[in-house]
Design an enzyme around this catalytic site. Structure first.
Site, PDB file in Angstrom:
ATOM      1  N   PHE B  19       0.812  -1.211   0.000  1.00 31.65           N
ATOM      2  CA  PHE B  19       0.000   0.000   0.000  1.00 31.65           C
ATOM      3  C   PHE B  19       0.841   1.253   0.000  1.00 31.65           C
ATOM      4  CE2 PHE B  19      -2.565  -3.372   1.547  1.00 31.65           C
ATOM      5  CZ  PHE B  19      -3.804  -3.122   1.000  1.00 31.65           C
ATOM      6  N   CYS B  20       0.244   2.341  -0.440  1.00 29.61           N
ATOM      7  CA  CYS B  20       0.877   3.655  -0.417  1.00 29.61           C
ATOM      8  C   CYS B  20       1.431   3.904   0.976  1.00 29.61           C
ATOM      9  CB  CYS B  20      -0.143   4.729  -0.775  1.00 29.61           C
ATOM     10  SG  CYS B  20       0.453   6.418  -0.578  1.00 29.61           S
ATOM     11  N   PRO B  21       2.669   4.295   1.140  1.00 27.75           N
ATOM     12  CA  PRO B  21       3.666   4.586   0.113  1.00 27.75           C
ATOM     13  C   PRO B  21       4.617   3.424  -0.169  1.00 27.75           C
ATOM     14  CG  PRO B  21       4.420   5.422   2.190  1.00 27.75           C
ATOM     15  CD  PRO B  21       3.185   4.618   2.476  1.00 27.75           C
TER      16      PRO B  21
END
Lengths: 138, 82
Positions: B19-21
């Site tokens: 997932f981000c980041p």
């Protein structure tokens, strides 16, 4: 104006610590310096090993607490502490602990996670935040 | 090694499901480890990557060779220039 982001981490709930850690990562990735000032519940959350068992979320979203923690576990989302360690690996991230909270809660520097660099007073933080391009209270 | 047109990819990192980041972090770590002139590919299924990864590459002064949409993910290919 310094190319720096200053975060006042007041909250000790996982949802807000997650937001703080992701902002830190993004800023570090984009080459900004990041300084975190941990105070009150935010500092409590940095007691040694506390992040491993902390499942608190903001009181107004209490009903989301277990589904959120379960989803994070199922999807292997890195913890906010892992995010901060990752941010420090790629960028210039400093973590300061509020001396007043330390005094109030009887916390010593050695009681805190090793990511905490030093204990400072609020005046030092404000003096530096004054020059930061971004300052946020979380 | 994988050939995209006439570009030789030296290293490919599979950051799908991260997932981000996460994918951006993988790219930054990968770039650090790569030799200058090398080509790195990162696979990401995070929608944030489509803006974040090119923005970082530009900021860091590397060369974005291309963004290739695949089924359910995107392959970002960049050359380390310094």
């Amino acid at each position: 104006m310094a190319d720096r982001m200053s975060l006042i981490v007041f909250s000790g709930t996982v949802d807000k610590l997650m937001a703080a850690s992701i902002l830190t990562t993004g800023a570090a990735a984009m080459g900004m310096e990041v300084e975190l000032f941990l105070t009150t519940w935010g500092l409590e959350a940095f007691r040694k090993d506390a992040y491993k068992t902390n499942t608190r979320v903001s009181a107004d979203f209490q009903d989301y607490a277990s589904p959120m923690m379960e989803a994070m576990q199922a999807k292997h989302v890195p913890s906010w502490m892992e995010n901060l360690l990752g941010a420090r690996e790629i960028g210039d991230v400093k973590v300061f602990a509020c001396s007043m909270t330390m005094e109030l809660f009887g916390i010593k520097h050695e009681d805190l996670e090793p990511i905490v660099d030093e204990v400072t007073g609020v005046a030092t933080f404000v003096e530096r935040a004054k020059e930061s391009a971004i300052t946020l209270f979380i | 090694m994988l050939d995209i047109g006439n570009i030789i990819i030296d290293k490919e990192i599979d950051a799908r499901g991260s997932f981000c980041p996460g994918p951006l972090m993988e790219l930054i770590r990968g770039m650090k480890a790569l030799h200058v002139g090398g080509v790195l590919a990162v696979l990401s299924s995070d929608p944030g990557s489509s803006k974040d990864i090119p923005a970082w590459i530009q900021k860091a002064g590397h060369e974005l060779i291309g963004v290739f949409p695949e089924q359910g993910y995107t392959r970002f290919v960049a050359r380390k220039t310094h």
